[in-house]
Scaffold this active site. Structure first.
Site, PDB file in Angstrom:
ATOM      1  CD  GLU A 634      -3.011  -1.180   0.011  1.00 57.86           C
ATOM      2  OE1 GLU A 634      -2.833   0.047  -0.850  1.00 57.86           O
ATOM      3  OE2 GLU A 634      -3.277  -2.575  -0.783  1.00 57.86           O
ATOM      4  CG  HIS A 637      -0.963   1.050  -4.218  1.00 51.94           C
ATOM      5  ND1 HIS A 637      -1.235   0.916  -6.424  1.00 51.94           N
ATOM      6  CD2 HIS A 637      -1.289   0.210  -4.353  1.00 51.94           C
ATOM      7  CE1 HIS A 637      -1.686   0.274  -5.869  1.00 51.94           C
ATOM      8  NE2 HIS A 637      -1.792  -0.917  -5.397  1.00 51.94           N
TER       9      HIS A 637
END
Length: 850
Positions: A634, A637
């Protein structure tokens, strides 16, 4: 779910595969121009992003990772298939998670399915020298009311957000009873601005694009905040409020995208177009396609029918996600004797005892019980991996794989929802002039249907043979362990973990003491600072948050000392109110148009959402290796969102990045966990401070490819099912479940159980932005593995070259956003087109080495 982050509670059958990979699901928090059916509602489960909700998705490791996202671009994403952990259950699309992975510009203008939100310039008197604008100062004049019934425009936090210049929403004051009035007010303002634009539009950047961004920005930011809260702080009242106002939000998106006065073709034909930057040309091209895919070229009854379909799809997508969440929450299994829970690690028993205390068993303890088992991932995966009681594993497995189906006791059955979604998507495709929904979805991606299926077939051929061999070996191992029955889905994770422990002497549960969240965060930050020449630290101020456990960080440029971005981190599972999975999503994106007074750009802000075990009984959150992978995923991202150098909001960060490229940065970051300095730098016993023994690192590295064929085959199964459901499915000839079983026969070594209904919880494709796009995980995984190979080629022990390569990765993959075609971005970094060699080598499916 980079998706901006999105998190779709991915469904999986709990069959543990024996690898520690994950996927991220991203779920759009807002709405993408061409995916209004799944994005505008933002109730996409991850999951994922990548991003801006890139997420949301992402998605898990050994027995685990419902990492979705999800909400992602969001927050969510060029996805390289979510990697499942060794015990990843079937049907669970890893996360954002989505990551899954969202863009920074208005979701009303989005040409991808990532949510994005912007804010207007901030007042100088609220400027923080560090960079940023204090939300506390900005909202300090608001009335002390908490948004109860009867709030006025002066106290409604959403209405305040419309004009108050802060990049940080007042999450603590956005309550259910402020949603309808607040969003209605913003919709009215948006409509008034649209009417004014219609009268004064000019075929110039300043006369068309900028006014359009400005009118949609308040709705994008406020609706994005509401959708985020629905995913992390869900209540019946909030759900009712969102469902009540959502049709009007969808209608506004359609009204903008179908507006004949706002014609981007006029801009492309204008004299000034030839002088545009590559980024601006990409924006214009994307908006022309987005308008087409949003029904802007339809007339009369065709457009009216298209709009009815969009509204119904938005409603169905929300219903699908709600049904999955309700089914997950409704299950509860009480165990009272130690014999019943034999084999489970102390960490899982502590969580189950906490569940029991929450349900009224005040005397419950990890040691003596009683214990309550729910379908939240940390507990569910522990049961599938370690519980010695086979009936216990089967009960949990059956409950998980039949969520939201005719076999489930909850009220919502998604069987008819799936059929209606597929019918409406096909009808919409025909109205738009396409053969099927897959062509609509792939119109905005790097791949077309033939190339997507071609990649899956290439990988299927490699992975299926390996998966069949692995399953035979597991059967032989189980027999030697005393197993007298054929292996079923609820047995695979249990025996795979035993086999891994025996082959590698590696017990992931025992390794948790070396991976406390504080130490892992410190190690992740050290890596980011080492590779990308930035500083990451807790911010000197903390804006309003939705839960007291949420953390808040600042990213600073080392050279100038100025802040570059901010991000929230919500790490812990809260099954009663928070969707499963993991995702990243955008709060606002980088943009010169919305720069505060005296500044060049508005700084990007992201939030990262995980679902790992919370601190229990005085211990910090102790992470499984797959949960560490999820955090790194994550963050990949988030880094693309935060380290972008684009100043046009509509292509900054993950904005306008083709979906099948969004997972590239997220999956790239996972590779660093197999780099010795990185892992050993953060793996430290949370009590004794003892470093992880070097021998354990070698075991982790060796076990990386354990059952890799089964892991990849499972992902190929999900991706092919998705593409075929949206291209060749004919309900007069077979049911969706029959198609799924047909694909399983071509891709997996162990057939699904008879009552398998993983499709009923496959939120990635029915409540997220991944329809006819789940293949993106594998597509992006090819890109990410090849990018990491660049570091391997210069030598991971050559610090000077590693840092030099890291800066090049930052200045291309992370910086260029959607302002350049992803293949050109890749070639700018690698100097050539991508190859599958690195992916197959990292997976242990290629005999040769570099």
């Amino acid at each position: 779910g980079l998706w901006t982050t999105r998190s779709v509670a991915a469904s999986f059958d709990g069959t543990m595969l024996g690898n520690s990979r994950r996927m991220s699901l991203r779920t759009p928090a807002v709405c993408s121009p061409f995916l209004l059916d799944s994005v505008i509602l933002g109730s996409v489960l991850m999951a994922l992003s990548v991003f801006a909700t890139i997420h949301l998705v992402t998605y898990p490791a050994s027995a685990y990772n419902e990492h979705v996202y999800l909400a992602r671009r969001f927050g969510a994403l060029t996805n390289s298939v979510a990697k499942f952990n060794s015990a990843m259950p079937r049907g669970m699309p890893t996360g954002v998670g989505s990551s899954q992975h969202c863009p920074s510009s208005s979701f009303l203008l989005r040409s991808t399915s990532y949510p994005s939100r912007k804010t207007y310039g901030a007042r100088r008197n609220n400027y923080i020298p560090n960079g940023g604008y204090s939300p506390l100062a900005v909202y300090s004049t608001a009335a002390s009311g908490t948004g109860t019934t009867g709030t006025t425009a002066l106290t409604n936090p959403l209405i305040e957000m419309k004009s108050v210049p802060s990049a940080f929403p007042p999450f603590d004051r956005i309550l259910a009873d402020t949603v309808v009035d607040g969003i209605k007010d913003i919709l009215k303002d948006c409509d008034d601005r649209l009417e004014d634009l219609e009268k004064n539009v000019k075929p110039t950047w300043e006369g068309l694009v900028e006014p359009l961004e400005k009118l949609s920005d308040p709705l994008e930011r406020t609706w994005g905040a509401v959708q985020h809260l629905k995913m992390v702080k869900d209540t019946d009242a909030l759900r009712e409020a969102v469902e009540s106002i959502q049709p009007e939000v969808v209608q506004m998106g359609l009204k903008i995208k179908q507006n004949k006065a706002i014609d981007f073709k006029l801009l492309k034909d204008s004299k000034e177009y030839s002088g545009y930057s590559e980024a601006r040309k990409r924006i214009v091209e994307a908006q022309i396609l987005s308008q087409k895919l949003s029904g802007g070229e339809l007339q009369g009854e065709d457009q009216a029918e298209f709009n009815r379909i969009q509204q119904r799809l938005a409603e169905l997508s929300t219903n699908f996600g709600n049904n999955v969440l309700d089914a997950t929450k409704s299950f509860s299994l009480l165990k009272t004797t130690k014999e019943e829970v034999k084999g489970l690690p102390e960490s899982a028993l502590a969580l189950a005892a906490q569940n029991a205390r929450d349900k009224g068993h005040e005397e419950a303890t990890a040691e003596n019980g009683p214990w309550v088992f729910l379908l939240d991932i940390p507990v569910y995966m522990a049961v599938q991996t370690y519980a010695e009681d086979r009936d216990f594993r089967k009960t949990m497995y059956d409950a998980f794989i039949t969520r939201a189906s005719e076999f489930d006791d909850s009220k919502g059955d998604n069987s008819d929802v799936i059929l209606e979604i597929l019918r409406l998507r096909q009808k919409k495709a025909e109205l738009l002039g396409y053969k099927h929904h897959a062509d609509v979805s792939l119109a905005t991606k790097m791949a077309d249907l033939d190339s997507a299926l071609g990649l899956l077939e290439e990988l299927r051929g490699v992975s299926l043979e390996a998966a069949q061999k692995e399953h035979k070996e597991l059967e032989e191992f189980a027999k030697a362990e005393g197993c007298t029955h054929n292996l079923e889905r609820w047995d695979v994770g249990y025996y795979a973990e035993k086999m891994r422990q025996k082959l590698y002497d590696l017990d992931e549960e025992k390794l948790r003491v070396y991976f406390s969240l504080p130490n892992v965060l410190e190690g992740l930050i050290t890596l980011i600072e080492r590779l990308f020449d930035v500083k990451v630290e807790e911010a000197s101020f903390k804006p309003p948050v939705w839960d007291e456990s949420v953390m808040f960080y600042q990213v600073t440029d080392k050279v100038s000392g100025k802040p570059k971005a901010y991000f929230y981190l919500d790490p812990y599972s809260r099954p009663a109110e928070k969707r499963g999975g993991a995702w990243m999503n955008t709060v606002v994106g980088r943009s010169s148009l919305f720069a505060p007074e005296g500044e060049d750009v508005r700084l990007p802000v992201a939030h990262m959402v995980l679902n790992q075990a919370p601190p229990v009984d005085g211990k910090p959150s102790l992470m499984k290796f797959r949960e560490v992978e999820t955090l790194f995923h994550e963050m990949g991202h988030a880094l693309q969102h935060m380290l972008t150098t684009q100043t046009e909001g509509m292509v900054a960060g993950i904005e306008n990045v083709e979906w099948d490229a969004v997972e590239q940065p997220s999956q790239f970051m996972e590779n660093w966990l197999y780099d010795e300095p990185t892992l050993m730098g953060m793996a430290q016993h949370y009590e004794t401070k003892e470093k992880l023994p070097h021998a354990e690192f070698e075991k982790i590295k060796a076990a990386r490819t354990f059952r890799a064929g089964s892991v990849m085959a499972r992902q190929i199964h999900f991706a092919m099912t998705d593409l075929l459901l949206h291209s060749e499915f004919d309900e007069s000839k077979e049911t969706p479940y029959e198609l799924d079983r047909r694909v399983a026969a071509m891709t997996e070594a162990l057939p699904p159980v008879e009552n398998d209904r993983f499709l009923n919880a496959f939120s990635h494709i029915f409540a997220g932005g991944y329809s006819a796009g789940y293949y993106s995980y594998k597509w992006a995984e090819v890109l990410s593995a090849d990018c990491f190979a660049a570091f391997e080629e210069v030598g991971l022990d050559n610090e000077e070259k590693v840092q030099e390569t890291g800066i090049r990765f930052r200045d291309t993959v992370l910086a260029m956003g959607g302002g350049k075609a992803p293949m050109e971005v890749f070639k700018a970094f690698r100097g050539r087109e991508p190859s599958t060699e690195a992916l197959l080598r990292h997976s242990g499916l290629l005999a040769t080495s570099p």
